[in-house]
Design a protein around this motif. Structure first.
Motif, mmCIF file in Angstrom:
data_model
loop_
_atom_site.group_PDB
_atom_site.id
_atom_site.type_symbol
_atom_site.label_atom_id
_atom_site.label_comp_id
_atom_site.label_asym_id
_atom_site.label_seq_id
_atom_site.Cartn_x
_atom_site.Cartn_y
_atom_site.Cartn_z
ATOM 1 N N SER A 122 24.294 -81.089 -22.373
ATOM 2 C CA SER A 122 25.324 -81.577 -21.619
ATOM 3 C C SER A 122 26.200 -82.655 -22.045
ATOM 4 N N ALA A 123 27.489 -82.721 -21.536
ATOM 5 C CA ALA A 123 28.466 -83.857 -21.730
ATOM 6 C C ALA A 123 28.190 -85.015 -20.958
ATOM 7 N N PHE A 124 28.338 -86.093 -21.602
ATOM 8 C CA PHE A 124 28.144 -87.290 -20.907
ATOM 9 C C PHE A 124 29.148 -88.402 -21.096
ATOM 10 N N VAL A 125 29.611 -89.402 -20.575
ATOM 11 C CA VAL A 125 30.629 -90.265 -20.948
ATOM 12 C C VAL A 125 29.864 -91.707 -20.750
ATOM 13 N N LEU A 126 29.795 -92.452 -21.980
ATOM 14 C CA LEU A 126 29.268 -93.719 -21.919
ATOM 15 C C LEU A 126 30.462 -94.820 -21.706
ATOM 16 N N GLY B 290 29.936 -100.472 -35.133
ATOM 17 C CA GLY B 290 30.110 -99.341 -36.191
ATOM 18 C C GLY B 290 28.774 -98.859 -36.490
ATOM 19 N N THR B 291 27.867 -99.687 -36.819
ATOM 20 C CA THR B 291 26.428 -99.142 -37.072
ATOM 21 C C THR B 291 25.907 -98.159 -35.997
ATOM 22 N N TRP B 292 25.964 -98.627 -34.742
ATOM 23 C CA TRP B 292 25.484 -98.130 -33.640
ATOM 24 C C TRP B 292 26.025 -96.687 -33.578
ATOM 25 N N PHE B 293 27.369 -96.468 -33.727
ATOM 26 C CA PHE B 293 28.104 -95.279 -33.708
ATOM 27 C C PHE B 293 27.570 -94.249 -34.821
ATOM 28 N N GLN B 294 27.173 -94.939 -35.903
ATOM 29 C CA GLN B 294 26.706 -93.883 -36.931
ATOM 30 C C GLN B 294 25.456 -93.598 -36.628
ATOM 31 N N TYR C 69 35.220 -96.451 -23.951
ATOM 32 C CA TYR C 69 34.207 -95.237 -23.678
ATOM 33 C C TYR C 69 33.842 -94.387 -25.129
ATOM 34 N N VAL C 70 32.918 -93.568 -25.003
ATOM 35 C CA VAL C 70 32.685 -92.419 -26.063
ATOM 36 C C VAL C 70 31.982 -91.358 -25.115
ATOM 37 N N LEU C 71 32.293 -89.972 -25.696
ATOM 38 C CA LEU C 71 31.580 -88.932 -25.206
ATOM 39 C C LEU C 71 30.401 -88.558 -25.995
ATOM 40 N N ALA D 122 20.477 -83.976 -23.829
ATOM 41 C CA ALA D 122 19.736 -82.877 -23.027
ATOM 42 C C ALA D 122 19.694 -83.051 -21.580
ATOM 43 N N ASP D 123 19.814 -84.401 -21.242
ATOM 44 C CA ASP D 123 19.913 -84.689 -19.849
ATOM 45 C C ASP D 123 20.427 -86.146 -19.674
ATOM 46 N N LEU D 124 20.411 -86.629 -18.372
ATOM 47 C CA LEU D 124 20.832 -87.949 -18.087
ATOM 48 C C LEU D 124 19.787 -89.066 -18.761
ATOM 49 N N THR D 125 18.608 -88.610 -18.760
ATOM 50 C CA THR D 125 17.529 -89.510 -19.423
ATOM 51 C C THR D 125 17.833 -89.608 -20.762
ATOM 52 N N ALA D 126 18.204 -88.681 -21.436
ATOM 53 C CA ALA D 126 18.380 -88.641 -23.057
ATOM 54 C C ALA D 126 19.587 -89.302 -23.023
ATOM 55 N N ALA D 127 20.757 -89.172 -22.363
ATOM 56 C CA ALA D 127 22.010 -89.942 -22.788
ATOM 57 C C ALA D 127 21.780 -91.399 -22.441
ATOM 58 N N THR D 128 21.038 -91.638 -21.307
ATOM 59 C CA THR D 128 20.764 -93.266 -21.236
ATOM 60 C C THR D 128 19.726 -93.692 -22.098
ATOM 61 N N ALA D 129 18.976 -93.000 -22.940
ATOM 62 C CA ALA D 129 18.182 -93.581 -24.122
ATOM 63 C C ALA D 129 19.237 -93.885 -25.142
ATOM 64 N N LEU D 130 20.248 -92.958 -25.426
ATOM 65 C CA LEU D 130 21.584 -93.217 -26.489
ATOM 66 C C LEU D 130 22.005 -94.508 -26.147
#
Length: 95
Positions: free
Chosen positions: A2-6, A25-29, A60-62, A66-74
């Protein structure tokens, strides 16, 4: 997947140091292929509604996850969290 916005929020009076910019920059990599749209930093903002005391949108970044939990972990690796910022994670709904 799924797609998420941070959505990044911070005090608009805060200016990132060179070390903080490098950490972003390091985190985005590290996010690597999860990033589907590098988004943008945000300048001046106007906030409408009852959340006038909230931190201002600062970028923001898109990402795909896999799910909201995984996006939150990112989002948990966001460097802005270490200097008072916050990240709002939201699932994008196809229209």
């Amino acid at each position: 997947m799924s797609a998420f916005v941070l959505a990044f929020r911070n005090d608009p009076a805060v200016t990132a140091t060179e070390d903080q910019v490098a950490a972003w920059g390091t985190w985005f990599q590290e996010l690597g292929s999860a990033v589907t749209d590098m988004g943008s930093r945000v300048g001046a903002t106007t906030l409408l509604g009852s959340s006038a005391g909230a931190n201002a949108l600062s970028g923001y970044v898109l990402v795909d996850a896999a799910d909201l939990t995984a996006a939150t972990a990112l989002a948990e690796g966001c460097p802005g969290l270490s200097y008072g910022g916050s990240v709002e994670v939201g699932e994008l709904i196809a229209m």
